[in-house]
Design a protein around this motif. Sequence first.
Motif, PDB file in Angstrom:
ATOM      1  N   GLY A 222       0.795  -1.215   0.000  1.00  0.00           N
ATOM      2  CA  GLY A 222       0.000   0.000   0.000  1.00  0.00           C
ATOM      3  C   GLY A 222       0.829   1.267   0.000  1.00  0.00           C
ATOM      4  N   LEU A 223       0.350   2.256  -0.729  1.00  0.00           N
ATOM      5  CA  LEU A 223       0.933   3.595  -0.778  1.00  0.00           C
ATOM      6  C   LEU A 223      -0.081   4.551  -0.179  1.00  0.00           C
ATOM      7  CD1 LEU A 223       2.760   5.932  -1.856  1.00  0.00           C
ATOM      8  CD2 LEU A 223       1.556   5.676  -4.052  1.00  0.00           C
ATOM      9  N   GLN A 224       0.296   5.266   0.895  1.00  0.00           N
ATOM     10  CA  GLN A 224      -0.629   6.206   1.521  1.00  0.00           C
ATOM     11  C   GLN A 224      -0.171   7.635   1.266  1.00  0.00           C
ATOM     12  OE1 GLN A 224      -2.156   6.959   6.019  1.00  0.00           O
ATOM     13  NE2 GLN A 224      -2.670   4.946   5.152  1.00  0.00           N
ATOM     14  N   LEU A 225      -1.112   8.462   0.805  1.00  0.00           N
ATOM     15  CA  LEU A 225      -0.818   9.832   0.386  1.00  0.00           C
ATOM     16  C   LEU A 225      -1.246  10.849   1.439  1.00  0.00           C
ATOM     17  CD1 LEU A 225      -2.137   9.603  -3.287  1.00  0.00           C
ATOM     18  CD2 LEU A 225       0.223   9.287  -2.503  1.00  0.00           C
ATOM     19  N   GLU A 293       3.969  -4.525   2.978  1.00  0.00           N
ATOM     20  CA  GLU A 293       4.685  -3.341   2.511  1.00  0.00           C
ATOM     21  C   GLU A 293       3.785  -2.116   2.624  1.00  0.00           C
ATOM     22  OE1 GLU A 293       7.000  -3.865  -1.167  1.00  0.00           O
ATOM     23  OE2 GLU A 293       6.358  -5.968  -1.042  1.00  0.00           O
ATOM     24  N   PHE A 294       4.355  -1.052   3.164  1.00  0.00           N
ATOM     25  CA  PHE A 294       3.606   0.179   3.384  1.00  0.00           C
ATOM     26  C   PHE A 294       4.526   1.350   3.119  1.00  0.00           C
ATOM     27  CE2 PHE A 294       2.289   3.664   6.225  1.00  0.00           C
ATOM     28  CZ  PHE A 294       0.949   3.808   5.869  1.00  0.00           C
ATOM     29  N   VAL A 295       4.113   2.230   2.223  1.00  0.00           N
ATOM     30  CA  VAL A 295       4.901   3.420   1.893  1.00  0.00           C
ATOM     31  C   VAL A 295       4.064   4.652   2.212  1.00  0.00           C
ATOM     32  CG1 VAL A 295       6.114   4.691   0.087  1.00  0.00           C
ATOM     33  CG2 VAL A 295       6.145   2.185   0.087  1.00  0.00           C
ATOM     34  N   HIS A 296       4.638   5.531   3.028  1.00  0.00           N
ATOM     35  CA  HIS A 296       3.972   6.744   3.497  1.00  0.00           C
ATOM     36  C   HIS A 296       4.643   7.923   2.803  1.00  0.00           C
ATOM     37  CE1 HIS A 296       3.162  10.036   6.392  1.00  0.00           C
ATOM     38  NE2 HIS A 296       2.121   9.334   6.792  1.00  0.00           N
ATOM     39  N   VAL A 297       3.857   8.678   2.037  1.00  0.00           N
ATOM     40  CA  VAL A 297       4.414   9.794   1.276  1.00  0.00           C
ATOM     41  C   VAL A 297       3.687  11.080   1.644  1.00  0.00           C
ATOM     42  CG1 VAL A 297       4.776  10.773  -1.019  1.00  0.00           C
ATOM     43  CG2 VAL A 297       5.116   8.334  -0.643  1.00  0.00           C
TER      44      VAL A 297
END
Length: 327
Positions: A222-225, A293-297
Amino acid sequence: MSPRNVHMHHTTIRNSAITKRSHFLTVFTLFGLVLALFGCRTSTHGATDGSVPPSRELVDLRSRILAYTARFTPGGNYTPPDRGERERIAQGVGRLLDGHAKDAERLLADVGLGITRLTDTASGRRYDEIAAVRSGVAEHWGRLYLNADSALRWSVQVPHPVADRDTELLGVRLLEDTPGGALVMAGAHRKAGRNGAADVSHREDSAFHTVIVELQRRGVPGLQLHGFARTSQRPYEAVVSTGAARSVLDETSALADRMEAHGLRVCRAWSARCPVEGTTNVQGRSAQRQHAEFVHVELAPGARGHGKDADAAAAALSGLTADWRDR
């Protein structure tokens, strides 16, 4: 027949042929969209009987989603789902992902939600939408969009639409750019409800969190905006982190490299002290527990919405979702 009349006769025939060909192309295009909307192909969520939702619509996907978020206001109504409702939501999403749309419909109907198979007029792609079927409490719980034409490989998450201006637009843009994705959209302004109830990136009692945990349980990255205001203490266009895990993934490092190659200033939380690193984000903590997987942007205003920096950020983030899709 005179040469002038012969020329006019040939011109009339040629114009008639062009008109007929244009009419044929128009009819053929419309026929293709109708086939996409009413065709019998099954969803790639699964290949079982009842895998296609019975409710279908032909829509402009971007306009549909942005019209929904445009209604969000600070101080708006918001009441989170109770434990039983969250369990129903998790079960319904799970059944849809397993290819059992009828079961999912039944489970979600109990909490005021429904499933609609959408065909986007701009791209011809199909999506399954989980959303409230009527006005009421569930209307503010958010929405889920699943690409119905390819296996689910990644998700983009928008916890603060409108409050973090243009993150909702960027989320839709990423969903459109890369097949195989899901868009998880919160259903209220961050400051709606009482006592921070709608700040879903810091609350576990939301439909937003429930859906993301179900995706994480299935190994969907996941990609969190998010968005932040640029100041002298935050001289960046982007802050990239992995939330609570505080580690670096190959894809995350590649994302930061791509952003910098596009001329964006990036703070990398795994190698520097950065503001707004997302370490208290509850979806990031859940990802850490589930080894997902987790990406915080976090993005500055200019890197969201429209403009050169926004295009650069979108291109770099699309590279990340493409990496996940192609694994």
